[in-house]
Design a protein around this motif. Structure first.
Motif, PDB file in Angstrom:
ATOM      1  N   GLN B 145       0.564  -0.787   0.016  1.00 32.28           N
ATOM      2  CA  GLN B 145       0.175  -0.006   0.033  1.00 32.28           C
ATOM      3  C   GLN B 145       0.848   1.279   0.286  1.00 32.28           C
ATOM      4  OE1 GLN B 145      -2.269   0.661  -1.136  1.00 32.28           O
ATOM      5  NE2 GLN B 145      -3.749   0.621   0.076  1.00 32.28           N
ATOM      6  N   ARG B 146       1.896   0.901   1.039  1.00 29.71           N
ATOM      7  CA  ARG B 146       2.668   2.107   0.535  1.00 29.71           C
ATOM      8  C   ARG B 146       3.514   3.120  -0.724  1.00 29.71           C
ATOM      9  NH1 ARG B 146       6.858   2.191   5.299  1.00 29.71           N
ATOM     10  NH2 ARG B 146       6.675  -0.176   4.892  1.00 29.71           N
ATOM     11  N   VAL B 147       3.821   1.875  -1.516  1.00 31.72           N
ATOM     12  CA  VAL B 147       3.546   1.696  -2.279  1.00 31.72           C
ATOM     13  C   VAL B 147       3.492   2.107  -3.509  1.00 31.72           C
ATOM     14  CG1 VAL B 147       4.836   0.471  -5.202  1.00 31.72           C
ATOM     15  CG2 VAL B 147       5.904  -0.283  -2.910  1.00 31.72           C
ATOM     16  N   ALA B 148       2.346   1.916  -3.338  1.00 28.56           N
ATOM     17  CA  ALA B 148       0.671   2.166  -4.092  1.00 28.56           C
ATOM     18  C   ALA B 148       0.872   4.162  -3.677  1.00 28.56           C
ATOM     19  CB  ALA B 148      -0.703   1.568  -3.770  1.00 28.56           C
ATOM     20  N   ILE B 149       0.990   4.693  -2.846  1.00 30.58           N
ATOM     21  CA  ILE B 149       0.865   5.314  -2.164  1.00 30.58           C
ATOM     22  C   ILE B 149       1.631   6.682  -3.410  1.00 30.58           C
ATOM     23  CG2 ILE B 149       0.693   7.343  -0.638  1.00 30.58           C
ATOM     24  CD1 ILE B 149       0.136   5.858   1.450  1.00 30.58           C
ATOM     25  N   PRO B 157       1.053  14.793  -8.164  1.00 29.08           N
ATOM     26  CA  PRO B 157      -0.407  15.264  -7.996  1.00 29.08           C
ATOM     27  C   PRO B 157      -0.541  16.656  -7.307  1.00 29.08           C
ATOM     28  CG  PRO B 157      -0.070  13.657  -6.803  1.00 29.08           C
ATOM     29  CD  PRO B 157       1.082  13.758  -7.037  1.00 29.08           C
ATOM     30  N   LYS B 158      -1.863  17.430  -7.129  1.00 27.04           N
ATOM     31  CA  LYS B 158      -1.521  18.126  -6.895  1.00 27.04           C
ATOM     32  C   LYS B 158      -3.526  17.835  -5.215  1.00 27.04           C
ATOM     33  CE  LYS B 158      -1.805  22.332  -9.680  1.00 27.04           C
ATOM     34  NZ  LYS B 158      -1.606  21.500 -11.014  1.00 27.04           N
ATOM     35  N   LEU B 159      -3.857  16.872  -6.048  1.00 24.62           N
ATOM     36  CA  LEU B 159      -4.481  16.413  -4.533  1.00 24.62           C
ATOM     37  C   LEU B 159      -4.544  14.783  -4.901  1.00 24.62           C
ATOM     38  CD1 LEU B 159      -7.392  16.369  -3.351  1.00 24.62           C
ATOM     39  CD2 LEU B 159      -8.221  16.673  -5.741  1.00 24.62           C
ATOM     40  N   MET B 160      -4.867  14.498  -3.777  1.00 26.73           N
ATOM     41  CA  MET B 160      -4.847  12.631  -3.199  1.00 26.73           C
ATOM     42  C   MET B 160      -6.581  12.214  -3.332  1.00 26.73           C
ATOM     43  SD  MET B 160      -1.716  11.071  -4.199  1.00 26.73           S
ATOM     44  CE  MET B 160      -1.230   9.743  -3.002  1.00 26.73           C
ATOM     45  N   LEU B 161      -6.506  11.181  -3.781  1.00 29.81           N
ATOM     46  CA  LEU B 161      -7.952  10.661  -3.188  1.00 29.81           C
ATOM     47  C   LEU B 161      -7.840   9.680  -2.531  1.00 29.81           C
ATOM     48  CD1 LEU B 161      -9.846  11.264  -6.271  1.00 29.81           C
ATOM     49  CD2 LEU B 161      -9.436  11.790  -4.265  1.00 29.81           C
ATOM     50  N   LEU B 162      -7.528   8.975  -1.414  1.00 32.69           N
ATOM     51  CA  LEU B 162      -7.445   7.989  -0.486  1.00 32.69           C
ATOM     52  C   LEU B 162      -8.474   7.390  -0.565  1.00 32.69           C
ATOM     53  CD1 LEU B 162      -4.286   8.845   1.774  1.00 32.69           C
ATOM     54  CD2 LEU B 162      -4.023   8.653  -1.063  1.00 32.69           C
ATOM     55  N   ASP B 163      -8.659   5.573  -0.894  1.00 38.25           N
ATOM     56  CA  ASP B 163     -10.249   5.344  -1.069  1.00 38.25           C
ATOM     57  C   ASP B 163      -9.861   4.292   0.026  1.00 38.25           C
ATOM     58  OD1 ASP B 163     -12.407   3.637  -0.974  1.00 38.25           O
ATOM     59  OD2 ASP B 163     -12.075   3.620  -3.098  1.00 38.25           O
ATOM     60  N   GLU B 164      -9.996   4.198   1.250  1.00 38.46           N
ATOM     61  CA  GLU B 164     -10.416   3.076   2.372  1.00 38.46           C
ATOM     62  C   GLU B 164      -9.218   2.421   2.566  1.00 38.46           C
ATOM     63  OE1 GLU B 164     -13.566   0.909   2.924  1.00 38.46           O
ATOM     64  OE2 GLU B 164     -14.802   2.262   2.349  1.00 38.46           O
ATOM     65  N   ILE B 165      -7.946   2.893   2.521  1.00 40.89           N
ATOM     66  CA  ILE B 165      -6.282   2.614   2.115  1.00 40.89           C
ATOM     67  C   ILE B 165      -6.350   1.489   3.228  1.00 40.89           C
ATOM     68  CG2 ILE B 165      -6.403   3.924   0.032  1.00 40.89           C
ATOM     69  CD1 ILE B 165      -4.340   4.855   2.202  1.00 40.89           C
ATOM     70  N   THR B 166      -6.395   1.538   3.940  1.00 36.77           N
ATOM     71  CA  THR B 166      -6.529   0.580   5.288  1.00 36.77           C
ATOM     72  C   THR B 166      -7.100  -1.031   5.591  1.00 36.77           C
ATOM     73  OG1 THR B 166      -7.474   1.605   6.542  1.00 36.77           O
ATOM     74  CG2 THR B 166      -4.937   2.590   6.391  1.00 36.77           C
ATOM     75  N   SER B 167      -7.885  -0.617   4.864  1.00 37.47           N
ATOM     76  CA  SER B 167      -9.027  -1.473   5.542  1.00 37.47           C
ATOM     77  C   SER B 167      -9.009  -2.773   4.749  1.00 37.47           C
ATOM     78  CB  SER B 167     -10.443  -1.343   4.892  1.00 37.47           C
ATOM     79  OG  SER B 167     -11.041   0.240   4.710  1.00 37.47           O
ATOM     80  N   ALA B 168      -7.727  -3.019   3.886  1.00 41.45           N
ATOM     81  CA  ALA B 168      -7.535  -4.718   3.503  1.00 41.45           C
ATOM     82  C   ALA B 168      -6.337  -5.477   4.503  1.00 41.45           C
ATOM     83  CB  ALA B 168      -7.673  -4.297   2.384  1.00 41.45           C
ATOM     84  N   LEU B 169      -5.934  -4.478   5.004  1.00 43.38           N
ATOM     85  CA  LEU B 169      -4.608  -4.291   5.840  1.00 43.38           C
ATOM     86  C   LEU B 169      -4.241  -5.004   7.402  1.00 43.38           C
ATOM     87  CD1 LEU B 169      -2.799  -1.160   5.343  1.00 43.38           C
ATOM     88  CD2 LEU B 169      -2.210  -3.413   4.130  1.00 43.38           C
ATOM     89  N   ASP B 170      -3.210  -5.708   7.656  1.00 38.80           N
ATOM     90  CA  ASP B 170      -3.823  -6.238   8.912  1.00 38.80           C
ATOM     91  C   ASP B 170      -3.885  -6.034   9.823  1.00 38.80           C
ATOM     92  OD1 ASP B 170      -3.631  -9.029   7.606  1.00 38.80           O
ATOM     93  OD2 ASP B 170      -1.913  -9.409   7.900  1.00 38.80           O
TER      94      ASP B 170
END
Lengths: 377, 247
Positions: B145-149, B157-170
């Protein structure tokens, strides 16, 4: 033969109510095993002997008849043995069960091996003269070796057609599948063209397409086709002429349709979230297809792609209907002149020598690729 | 003018209305958290902001550009808008480095060496320089996920959209990603974050929007939302997440 069926005095006695159940299980196991064994004996020995007597008397009671009787009985015996084994597993501790199942497996393997050898020996013995004929018809060493240089010369043409056609198919199918995936209403006619092409050429028998293309196209006044009439040059000892090119075109048309569908199934197997991620990064539809979807799709369809390439390689032999002097045509002519099919067997071996290592190599490469990308595999 | 302006957006999937008249703004350097139950429309709203979903009504304006379903305009817009998904969506056939380099090379037309330097720099900043040549499937969820960020950040980018990026993590991997999000916020990145991490929303966000069946029914400063919610549904939602220990 009753190896380990009775638990023996070493077995720990459980609580009393279990003891009764275990006892009955054990008896059941023993009787099942006995059933299995006795049926095996009937199947393998009695029937075999009867058959041998019949064969010795020169009767028409042949191998097939014996086989039809022995096979169901043999299977029944295996089922009984398996059930007996399951029962035994219920009875004693893990160590004893482990040893017992190993013994049972060994017994089964030995039995099946012996039965196979017995059957084979009986078969050969009873129809020895037939075997000699088979050997002479298909495996006459003299015939294979004398025809082989000619056949091999023809087979080089098969290989050449295969390599050129494979290259064309890979590209052509890609064009078709991209055409079929084009978005927007404007591209609808192109999509339809791609669909019609795939439907038609996948539906036509390959031999019909080859016949029509090779004999039909030269009769037309199509610009490029009439130009290739005078093509004639030799590369690495392979003569490239009009017939060669038409053959490649025909095979490309046939296999392009198959491979386009294989590509398409691969594209559709890549999860849409991959496209979403790529588009989210600002990649265009085309870039997404090229850099994200296709590389994953192609990796996934390598095994079915391999299937089609083996098919393509074999179908180069169909070019004999167009009078191309490829391996099969040469072997066939040789066989006709010598009233013996061994030359064709020689060609068959040529095909196997190419296709089987190719399959193994691909399997190996796919596996290596997966190992590189996946954890713990 | 606000960096993101959403006006009267309606989004339907067939007969189901997922977004039912959404209005909201995101100012530059602001962190906006979207909270609400699953299915309340948080993810869909994010996907409408960068045009991954087409809207039926209303307008979305991002960095002064109207979001319309036109490929060329959308591609241009998406250079400025990074999105990170719940399921990471890294490209499995590319190494970490190639994942991060792809868009800068293909979209911004950076040279390969430039893109590589930028990618290595970003990876080093999150302590993953040594993983540059690994394939994503060999990394932990948090690392992926950190690589994806970082992949999104490489486009500057000027804007970041983060879509529940911690929900699939242990659970034990959530923190490393949250820390990265906090760091981003401190650097002044404008972010719209759909999240179930109420702690993050309370401590980091400048504004919290509570979504319920496709509407924003309450929005405001996190202190206000979390301590004195005015809407009954908001307080109920907060009470329930509190009980399940997500705060």
């Amino acid at each position: 033969m009753t190896t380990g069926v009775d638990g023996g005095p070493g077995r720990e006695a459980g609580p009393l109510n279990h003891g009764i159940k275990e006892r009955s299980n054990q008896d059941r196991a023993r009787s099942l095993r006995a059933h299995g064994l006795s049926i095996s004996v009937v199947a393998l020995v009695v029937l075999g002997t009867i058959f041998s007597i019949f064969a010795a008397l020169g009767s028409e009671f042949n191998f097939i008849g014996w086989f039809c009787l022995a096979l169901p009985l043999g299977m029944l015996a295996l089922i009984y043995a398996r059930r007996a084994e399951e029962r035994v597993v219920d009875v004693d501790g893990p160590a004893a069960d482990e040893q017992r199942s190993r013994q049972a497996r060994r017994l089964a393997v030995t039995g099946i091996t012996l039965a196979s050898i017995y059957t084979f020996v009986l078969l050969v013995w009873s129809s020895w003269s037939g075997f000699v004929d088979v050997a002479n018809t298909f495996f006459s060493w003299e015939n294979i070796s004398s025809s082989f240089p000619l056949v091999l010369e023809g087979f080089k043409l098969n290989i050449a057609v295969f390599i050129v056609a494979e290259f064309c198919v890979l590209i052509w199918a890609l064009v078709i599948v991209v055409m079929r995936q084009l978005p927007g209403r404007a591209a609808a006619p192109l999509r339809w063209l791609a669909i019609i092409y795939v439907d038609v050429f996948r539906g036509l028998p390959a031999i019909v397409t080859i016949y029509l293309v090779v004999f039909g196209l030269p009769l037309t006044d199509l610009p490029i086709i009439s130009d290739i009439e005078n093509v004639n040059f030799v590369v690495w000892g392979i003569q490239i002429d009009q017939l060669f090119i038409l053959g490649v075109i025909a095979l490309t048309l046939v296999y392009g349709a198959y491979v386009a569908e294989v590509y398409r199934s691969g594209i559709e197997s890549v999860h849409w979230s991959q496209s979403a991620a790529a588009r989210g990064l600002g990649l265009s539809e085309g870039q997404t297809l090229r850099h994200v979807v296709m590389p994953q799709a192609v990796r996934r369809v390598i095994p079915p792609l391999m299937n089609d390439f083996i098919g393509l390689q074999k179908d180069t032999a169909l070019l004999n209907v167009a009078g191309v002097l490829e391996g099969f045509n040469v072997a066939r002519i040789y066989a006709g002149n010598n009233f013996n099919l061994s030359s064709v067997m020689g060609l068959g071996i040529c095909f196997l020598v190419i296709t089987i290592p190719m399959t193994r190599l691909t399997d190996y490469l796919v596996k290596r690729d997966q190992n590189r990308m996946q954890a713990n595999s | 003018m606000a960096l993101v302006e959403v006006r009267g957006v309606v989004k339907k999937f067939g007969d189901t209305t997922v977004l039912d008249g959404i209005d909201f703004d995101v100012e530059e350097h602001q962190v906006v958290c979207l909270i609400g139950a699953s299915g309340s429309g948080k993810s869909t709203l994010l996907r409408c902001i960068n045009g991954l979903e087409a809207t039926q009504e209303g307008t979305v304006t991002v960095v002064g550009r109207k979001v319309i379903q036109d490929d060329i305009k959308l591609n241009r817009l998406r250079r400025d808008v990074g999105i990170v998904f719940q399921a990471y969506n890294l490209f499995p056939h590319m190494t970490v480095l190639e994942n991060v380099m792809l868009a800068p090379v293909k979209v911004l037309h950076l040279s390969k060496s430039e893109a590589k330097t930028r990618a290595r720099e970003l990876l080093a900043r999150i302590g993953m320089a040594d993983k540059a040549d690994e394939y994503p499937d060999r990394l932990s969820g948090g690392q992926q996920q950190r690589v994806a960020i970082v992949r999104a950040l490489a486009m500057q980018p000027k804007l970041m959209l983060l879509d529940e990026i911690t929900s699939a993590l242990d659970p034990e991997l959530v923190n490393e990603v949250l820390l990265m999000m906090i760091e981003l916020a401190e650097q002044g990145m404008t972010m719209v974050v759909a999240t179930h991490e109420m702690g993050f929303a309370r401590d980091v966000a400048h504004k919290v929007c509570f979504l319920h069946s496709g509407r924003i029914i309450e929005e405001g400063h996190p202190k206000k939302i979390f301590t004195t919610p005015t809407h009954e549904r908001t307080s109920e939602f907060l009470r329930r997440t509190l009980e399940s220990g997500q705060m």
